[in-house]
Design a protein around this motif. Structure first.
Motif, PDB file in Angstrom:
ATOM      1  N   GLN A 135       0.847  -1.210   0.000  1.00 30.62           N
ATOM      2  CA  GLN A 135       0.000   0.000   0.000  1.00 30.62           C
ATOM      3  C   GLN A 135       0.872   1.245   0.000  1.00 30.62           C
ATOM      4  OE1 GLN A 135      -3.447   0.253   2.705  1.00 30.62           O
ATOM      5  NE2 GLN A 135      -2.736   2.307   3.266  1.00 30.62           N
ATOM      6  N   ALA A 138       2.274   1.690  -3.450  1.00 29.06           N
ATOM      7  CA  ALA A 138       1.225   2.118  -4.386  1.00 29.06           C
ATOM      8  C   ALA A 138       0.883   3.593  -4.199  1.00 29.06           C
ATOM      9  CB  ALA A 138      -0.021   1.249  -4.213  1.00 29.06           C
ATOM     10  N   LEU A 170       2.185  -6.366  -6.530  1.00 26.88           N
ATOM     11  CA  LEU A 170       1.281  -5.221  -6.749  1.00 26.88           C
ATOM     12  C   LEU A 170       0.108  -5.615  -7.645  1.00 26.88           C
ATOM     13  CD1 LEU A 170       3.929  -2.377  -7.184  1.00 26.88           C
ATOM     14  CD2 LEU A 170       2.169  -2.459  -5.403  1.00 26.88           C
ATOM     15  N   HIS A 173      -2.316  -8.362  -5.683  1.00 25.28           N
ATOM     16  CA  HIS A 173      -3.142  -7.836  -4.588  1.00 25.28           C
ATOM     17  C   HIS A 173      -3.953  -6.610  -5.011  1.00 25.28           C
ATOM     18  CE1 HIS A 173      -1.380 -10.785  -1.972  1.00 25.28           C
ATOM     19  NE2 HIS A 173      -0.169 -10.387  -2.313  1.00 25.28           N
ATOM     20  N   GLN A 174      -4.137  -6.487  -6.307  1.00 29.99           N
ATOM     21  CA  GLN A 174      -5.080  -5.510  -6.883  1.00 29.99           C
ATOM     22  C   GLN A 174      -4.683  -4.044  -6.716  1.00 29.99           C
ATOM     23  OE1 GLN A 174      -7.921  -6.616  -8.638  1.00 29.99           O
ATOM     24  NE2 GLN A 174      -6.928  -8.580  -8.381  1.00 29.99           N
ATOM     25  N   PHE A 175      -3.409  -3.793  -6.423  1.00 27.70           N
ATOM     26  CA  PHE A 175      -2.974  -2.399  -6.357  1.00 27.70           C
ATOM     27  C   PHE A 175      -2.803  -1.830  -7.772  1.00 27.70           C
ATOM     28  CE2 PHE A 175      -1.696  -4.122  -2.245  1.00 27.70           C
ATOM     29  CZ  PHE A 175      -2.126  -3.134  -1.380  1.00 27.70           C
ATOM     30  N   LEU A 185      -2.256   2.082 -11.869  1.00 31.23           N
ATOM     31  CA  LEU A 185      -2.872   1.904 -10.551  1.00 31.23           C
ATOM     32  C   LEU A 185      -4.358   1.609 -10.691  1.00 31.23           C
ATOM     33  CD1 LEU A 185      -1.523   4.718  -8.188  1.00 31.23           C
ATOM     34  CD2 LEU A 185      -1.228   2.267  -7.875  1.00 31.23           C
ATOM     35  N   ASN A 186      -4.845   0.671  -9.879  1.00 30.47           N
ATOM     36  CA  ASN A 186      -6.283   0.470  -9.760  1.00 30.47           C
ATOM     37  C   ASN A 186      -6.870   1.557  -8.861  1.00 30.47           C
ATOM     38  OD1 ASN A 186      -7.054  -1.850 -11.257  1.00 30.47           O
ATOM     39  ND2 ASN A 186      -6.059  -3.167  -9.739  1.00 30.47           N
ATOM     40  N   ARG A 188      -8.400   3.021  -5.597  1.00 34.34           N
ATOM     41  CA  ARG A 188      -8.045   2.625  -4.223  1.00 34.34           C
ATOM     42  C   ARG A 188      -9.044   1.627  -3.634  1.00 34.34           C
ATOM     43  NH1 ARG A 188      -4.405   5.614  -0.815  1.00 34.34           N
ATOM     44  NH2 ARG A 188      -4.439   4.704   1.257  1.00 34.34           N
ATOM     45  N   TRP A 191      -7.971  -2.029  -3.928  1.00 36.82           N
ATOM     46  CA  TRP A 191      -6.753  -2.510  -3.283  1.00 36.82           C
ATOM     47  C   TRP A 191      -7.087  -3.509  -2.180  1.00 36.82           C
ATOM     48  CZ3 TRP A 191      -3.457   2.548  -2.194  1.00 36.82           C
ATOM     49  CH2 TRP A 191      -3.209   3.203  -3.409  1.00 36.82           C
ATOM     50  N   LYS A 193      -7.017  -4.760   1.353  1.00 41.22           N
ATOM     51  CA  LYS A 193      -6.907  -3.950   2.580  1.00 41.22           C
ATOM     52  C   LYS A 193      -6.339  -4.793   3.722  1.00 41.22           C
ATOM     53  CE  LYS A 193     -10.557  -0.753   1.272  1.00 41.22           C
ATOM     54  NZ  LYS A 193     -10.488  -1.200  -0.134  1.00 41.22           N
TER      55      LYS A 193
END
Length: 198
Positions: A135, A138, A170, A173-175, A185-186, A188, A191, A193
């Motif tokens: 996080q 990102a 990255l 984990h969907q960042f 970037l996806n 927020r 992401w 959590k």
């Protein structure tokens, strides 16, 4: 919060003179002059400490003309002593989890895994800590910017030499998402959590 009340109670007790005053008052009501004589202190010093005890509701006072008499607020003292025990051995830990123990964890991870120059010392093995690190990385990237694989790898190298692992994490984990070797970037909200990890 209950914790703040308990801390304030113990702060008022955290002085030898105030503790001796409370011990003397446990024997019954005393005026300021008598306390000063018993403690071998000046009346202004006793007045100062008595004010601290009064502010914390540990003692009560009454005036009779020019003389101030002090008594213990016994019920309050007992309740707060019991509250301290209940907090430590009872529901205190659960209350702290509800009220934000997460922030100290994030701060601890940042302190332990990042050097002063901002470089990542090592990639955490523990899942929750790894998400905190990802996080943070990102958050340093530009939203809306498209990165080539080489650009992203070079950028990650500023933080850690194992750019391939971090780049993959990255994505996993969907960042970020990747399309035709272009990374972005996806939002927020997508992401992973770390706060949701049990």
């Amino acid at each position: 919060m209950q914790l703040d009340k308990i801390v304030n109670y113990h702060k008022a007790l955290a002085d030898p003179t105030r503790m001796r005053m409370l011990l003397l008052l446990a024997g019954g009501e005393m005026n300021g002059q008598a306390l000063a004589e018993k403690l071998n202190l000046s009346p202004p010093t006793v007045t100062h400490h008595a004010a601290k005890l009064r502010e914390a509701a540990l003692v009560k006072e009454r005036r009779d003309k020019n003389t101030v008499y002090f008594t213990l607020n016994e019920d309050f003292i007992r309740q707060n002593a019991e509250a301290s025990v209940n907090f430590i051995f009872g529901k205190g830990g659960r209350e702290m989890e509800k009220e934000g123990v997460q922030e100290p964890l994030a701060a601890s991870v940042m302190r332990n895994f990042f050097a002063k120059d901002g470089r990542l010392r090592q990639i955490p093995a523990q899942y929750k800590k790894k998400l905190i690190v990802l996080q943070h990385l990102a958050e340093q990237l530009e939203p809306g910017r498209k990165y080539s694989e080489r650009e992203l790898s070079d950028w990650i190298k500023n933080y850690h030499d194992d750019f391939a692992t971090l780049r993959r994490e990255l994505i996993m984990h969907q960042f970020m998402y990747r399309e035709n070797d272009i990374y972005e970037l996806n939002p927020r909200e997508m992401w992973s959590k770390w706060e949701d990890v049990i």
